[in-house]
Write an enzyme that holds these catalytic residues in place. Sequence first.
Site, mmCIF file in Angstrom:
data_model
loop_
_atom_site.group_PDB
_atom_site.id
_atom_site.type_symbol
_atom_site.label_atom_id
_atom_site.label_comp_id
_atom_site.label_asym_id
_atom_site.label_seq_id
_atom_site.Cartn_x
_atom_site.Cartn_y
_atom_site.Cartn_z
ATOM 1 N N ASP A 20 49.676 25.384 -9.731
ATOM 2 C CA ASP A 20 48.445 25.771 -10.431
ATOM 3 C C ASP A 20 48.623 27.222 -10.878
ATOM 4 O O ASP A 20 49.731 27.791 -10.771
ATOM 5 C CB ASP A 20 47.200 25.553 -9.545
ATOM 6 C CG ASP A 20 47.061 26.593 -8.434
ATOM 7 O OD1 ASP A 20 48.018 27.384 -8.209
ATOM 8 O OD2 ASP A 20 46.005 26.616 -7.776
ATOM 9 N N HIS A 21 47.551 27.843 -11.389
ATOM 10 C CA HIS A 21 47.646 29.221 -11.882
ATOM 11 C C HIS A 21 48.055 30.186 -10.767
ATOM 12 O O HIS A 21 48.751 31.168 -11.021
ATOM 13 C CB HIS A 21 46.316 29.659 -12.511
ATOM 14 C CG HIS A 21 45.147 29.477 -11.598
ATOM 15 N ND1 HIS A 21 44.632 28.223 -11.292
ATOM 16 C CD2 HIS A 21 44.400 30.372 -10.898
ATOM 17 C CE1 HIS A 21 43.619 28.359 -10.453
ATOM 18 N NE2 HIS A 21 43.462 29.657 -10.200
ATOM 19 N N CYS A 79 50.957 26.641 -5.029
ATOM 20 C CA CYS A 79 49.649 27.179 -5.428
ATOM 21 C C CYS A 79 49.518 28.553 -4.780
ATOM 22 O O CYS A 79 50.535 29.130 -4.363
ATOM 23 C CB CYS A 79 48.497 26.226 -5.090
ATOM 24 S SG CYS A 79 48.112 26.005 -3.344
ATOM 25 N N GLY A 80 48.314 29.085 -4.705
ATOM 26 C CA GLY A 80 48.170 30.436 -4.158
ATOM 27 C C GLY A 80 48.634 30.526 -2.711
ATOM 28 O O GLY A 80 49.423 31.394 -2.342
ATOM 29 N N THR A 81 48.135 29.612 -1.902
ATOM 30 C CA THR A 81 48.509 29.591 -0.482
ATOM 31 C C THR A 81 49.452 28.444 -0.140
ATOM 32 O O THR A 81 50.044 28.443 0.946
ATOM 33 C CB THR A 81 47.252 29.385 0.392
ATOM 34 O OG1 THR A 81 46.626 28.160 -0.035
ATOM 35 C CG2 THR A 81 46.266 30.541 0.240
ATOM 36 N N GLY A 82 49.519 27.459 -1.006
ATOM 37 C CA GLY A 82 50.267 26.229 -0.722
ATOM 38 C C GLY A 82 49.406 25.212 0.022
ATOM 39 O O GLY A 82 49.792 24.052 0.176
ATOM 40 N N ILE A 83 48.234 25.649 0.475
ATOM 41 C CA ILE A 83 47.395 24.766 1.307
ATOM 42 C C ILE A 83 46.738 23.659 0.479
ATOM 43 O O ILE A 83 46.899 22.468 0.772
ATOM 44 C CB ILE A 83 46.316 25.577 2.064
ATOM 45 C CG1 ILE A 83 46.968 26.567 3.040
ATOM 46 C CG2 ILE A 83 45.371 24.645 2.821
ATOM 47 C CD1 ILE A 83 45.994 27.556 3.679
ATOM 48 N N GLY A 84 46.010 24.055 -0.560
ATOM 49 C CA GLY A 84 45.285 23.052 -1.352
ATOM 50 C C GLY A 84 46.215 22.022 -1.963
ATOM 51 O O GLY A 84 45.949 20.806 -1.905
ATOM 52 N N HIS A 112 63.472 16.221 10.484
ATOM 53 C CA HIS A 112 62.622 15.387 11.344
ATOM 54 C C HIS A 112 61.598 14.567 10.566
ATOM 55 O O HIS A 112 61.247 13.466 10.989
ATOM 56 C CB HIS A 112 61.862 16.262 12.355
ATOM 57 C CG HIS A 112 62.756 16.821 13.425
ATOM 58 N ND1 HIS A 112 62.264 17.412 14.564
ATOM 59 C CD2 HIS A 112 64.113 16.879 13.530
ATOM 60 C CE1 HIS A 112 63.285 17.806 15.333
ATOM 61 N NE2 HIS A 112 64.410 17.506 14.713
ATOM 62 N N ARG A 146 65.619 8.395 15.910
ATOM 63 C CA ARG A 146 64.251 8.331 16.458
ATOM 64 C C ARG A 146 63.232 8.881 15.466
ATOM 65 O O ARG A 146 62.053 8.492 15.499
ATOM 66 C CB ARG A 146 64.164 9.086 17.785
ATOM 67 C CG ARG A 146 64.347 10.598 17.677
ATOM 68 C CD ARG A 146 64.403 11.270 19.041
ATOM 69 N NE ARG A 146 64.421 12.720 18.951
ATOM 70 C CZ ARG A 146 65.507 13.448 18.644
ATOM 71 N NH1 ARG A 146 66.658 12.837 18.379
ATOM 72 N NH2 ARG A 146 65.445 14.776 18.594
ATOM 73 N N HIS A 147 63.682 9.750 14.582
ATOM 74 C CA HIS A 147 62.756 10.317 13.590
ATOM 75 C C HIS A 147 62.349 9.280 12.551
ATOM 76 O O HIS A 147 61.255 9.345 11.992
ATOM 77 C CB HIS A 147 63.383 11.545 12.928
ATOM 78 C CG HIS A 147 63.735 12.607 13.921
ATOM 79 N ND1 HIS A 147 62.778 13.273 14.652
ATOM 80 C CD2 HIS A 147 64.933 13.075 14.341
ATOM 81 C CE1 HIS A 147 63.364 14.130 15.475
ATOM 82 N NE2 HIS A 147 64.679 14.015 15.305
HETATM 83 C C1 RB5 Z 1 43.317 29.145 -6.725
HETATM 84 O O1 RB5 Z 1 42.515 30.273 -6.841
HETATM 85 C C2 RB5 Z 1 43.637 28.889 -5.271
HETATM 86 O O2 RB5 Z 1 42.518 28.424 -4.606
HETATM 87 C C3 RB5 Z 1 44.772 27.891 -5.149
HETATM 88 O O3 RB5 Z 1 45.889 28.360 -5.812
HETATM 89 C C4 RB5 Z 1 45.227 27.578 -3.743
HETATM 90 O O4 RB5 Z 1 45.494 28.728 -3.018
HETATM 91 C C5 RB5 Z 1 44.420 26.598 -3.020
HETATM 92 O O5 RB5 Z 1 44.698 26.209 -1.876
#
Ligand code: RB5
Length: 159
Positions: A20-21, A79-84, A112, A146-147
């Site tokens: 994403d951006h 993405c910004g954090t990789g989380i979303g 694994h 096993r994995h």
């Molecule tokens: C975008 O602002 C930000 O929320 C996205 O890149 C990401 O970090 C979401 O998890």
Amino acid sequence: MVLYQQARKEFYMKIAIACDHGGYHLKEHIKKYLTEKGIEIVDHGTYSEDSVDYPDFAEKLCHDITSGESGAERGILICGTGIGISIAANKCKGIRAALCADVFSAKMSREHNNANVLCMGERTTGVGLAEMITDTWLETEFAGGRHQRRVDKIMALEK
Ligand code: RB5
């Protein structure tokens, strides 16, 4: 990264990438980094810093990996954090996405968990570390054994 460089001479590799951006600059960096190593990249966007929604790009890349559309065997999402983007990717059938911010996790996610998508955060991970994570993730093979049983159980949760 010696093994990886040796392997690169013997094996053709095609990798899909999307962001994403918030991950645009790191995506462009990793794309160039891998292209210079001779890896073919399928770029699913985004192509600028304009605000977009990360689930759309996770979906595009994951569809490519699971359908075999472009022939890319694995994917990288940023993405910004990789989380979303990793949460979104793991909602897609057939995807095992691993959010990695260190080299050990990158190695283990392949060995694994047989992760088929690597997720990283541009705002959390510097470019040097992101290169090392990417190299490690691409060069590490699934250990099986096993994995395999555990990965099969993960995939059974989709039903
Ligand atoms: C975008 O602002 C930000 O929320 C996205 O890149 C990401 O970090 C979401 O998890």
